[in-house]
Design a protein around this motif. Structure first.
Motif, PDB file in Angstrom:
ATOM      1  N   ASN A 127      33.422  58.616 -34.752  1.00  0.00           N
ATOM      2  CA  ASN A 127      34.848  58.709 -35.074  1.00  0.00           C
ATOM      3  C   ASN A 127      35.728  58.296 -33.904  1.00  0.00           C
ATOM      4  O   ASN A 127      36.744  57.604 -34.084  1.00  0.00           O
ATOM      5  N   MET A 128      35.350  58.710 -32.700  1.00  0.00           N
ATOM      6  CA  MET A 128      36.124  58.320 -31.524  1.00  0.00           C
ATOM      7  C   MET A 128      36.127  56.801 -31.351  1.00  0.00           C
ATOM      8  O   MET A 128      37.154  56.191 -31.037  1.00  0.00           O
ATOM      9  N   MET A 129      34.984  56.185 -31.583  1.00  0.00           N
ATOM     10  CA  MET A 129      34.911  54.733 -31.454  1.00  0.00           C
ATOM     11  C   MET A 129      35.651  54.030 -32.598  1.00  0.00           C
ATOM     12  O   MET A 129      36.170  52.932 -32.426  1.00  0.00           O
ATOM     13  N   ARG A 130      35.724  54.680 -33.760  1.00  0.00           N
ATOM     14  CA  ARG A 130      36.461  54.094 -34.870  1.00  0.00           C
ATOM     15  C   ARG A 130      37.951  54.040 -34.567  1.00  0.00           C
ATOM     16  O   ARG A 130      38.631  53.067 -34.920  1.00  0.00           O
ATOM     17  N   TRP A 131      38.472  55.078 -33.889  1.00  0.00           N
ATOM     18  CA  TRP A 131      39.879  55.050 -33.467  1.00  0.00           C
ATOM     19  C   TRP A 131      40.121  53.843 -32.555  1.00  0.00           C
ATOM     20  O   TRP A 131      41.138  53.143 -32.688  1.00  0.00           O
ATOM     21  N   ALA A 132      39.196  53.605 -31.640  1.00  0.00           N
ATOM     22  CA  ALA A 132      39.344  52.455 -30.743  1.00  0.00           C
ATOM     23  C   ALA A 132      39.192  51.146 -31.523  1.00  0.00           C
ATOM     24  O   ALA A 132      39.955  50.192 -31.324  1.00  0.00           O
TER      25      ALA A 132
END
Length: 233
Positions: A127-132
């Protein structure tokens, strides 16, 4: 090989360790993470612990290590699940950035304890990488190179986190606002006496106060203006 990876990385991506022989596990990583989020939502970041999750499920703390290797691993998993995936962004880098920052600020407002999770490096969980990813995709439509696009992403993330932190602290502050009538009556003559003409003008026009008012939009607009200069250049 997985032992050399950061805590929580493999589990966050759904890679389960080889199951040891013995009784079938009575819990799942998903259940443990869900309980951790519940503890964070109800009692704050400090309440998220292996001991409390174990007590909630009626097992020993040692039993928790069948599912997660450490407290650090637990926090990584809880944080990524709680931050959730970003919303779909509108077309155009500027509307996308505006929606991205607002969504992140809203997520922190819903779960303020996310701001207490230590930052230990670049995002590596889904999820954190999806925000990026979604914001970098928006920047991909501009002339920015990858390095500058990543820098702009970090700038927006820092702005959202900083605003959310200030909003959280002010929301928890029970002190009298600085624009209270009594405070102004006390301060203005002293500001005049000690040569604070700019602050006297702000106080006189009721523009100096504790409220965030339009600070989010003002700061975000100025930040986007700066990015736009970089893009146009």
């Amino acid at each position: 090989m997985t032992a050399e990876l950061p805590p929580g990385l493999t589990l966050a991506w759904g890679v389960q360790p080889v199951q040891r022989r013995g009784p079938k596990p009575g819990l799942s990583v998903e259940q443990i993470v869900a309980t951790g989020i519940e503890l964070g939502d109800t009692a704050g970041f400090e309440a998220i612990s292996l001991q409390k999750i174990a007590a909630h499920h009626g097992v020993t703390t040692n039993a928790m290590y069948r599912y997660v290797r450490s407290k650090d691993e637990l926090i990584v998993l809880v944080h990524d699940k709680a931050i959730a995936a970003p919303p779909e962004l509108p077309a155009g880098w500027r509307p996308a950035a505006t929606a991205w920052v607002h969504a992140l600020v809203d997520r922190y407002a819903e779960r303020p304890w996310l701001l207490d999770v230590p930052i230990r490096g670049a995002p590596v969980t889904p999820n954190m990488m999806r925000w990026a990813e979604v914001m970098l995709q928006a920047f991909a439509e501009t002339p920015l190179n990858q390095h500058d696009a990543l820098g702009c992403l970090m700038l927006l993330d820092g702005f959202a986190r900083n605003y959310a932190t200030i909003a959280r602290q002010m929301g928890a502050n029970d002190d009298v606002p600085v624009q209270a009538e009594q405070v102004g009556a006390f301060l203005v003559p002293r500001l005049i006496e000690h040569n604070y003409p700019m602050l006297v003008a702000l106080y006189t026009n009721a523009n100096y106060n504790d409220g965030l008012d339009d600070d989010l939009e003002f700061g975000l607009t100025r930040t986007l203006d700066g990015i736009e200069v970089l893009i146009n250049r």
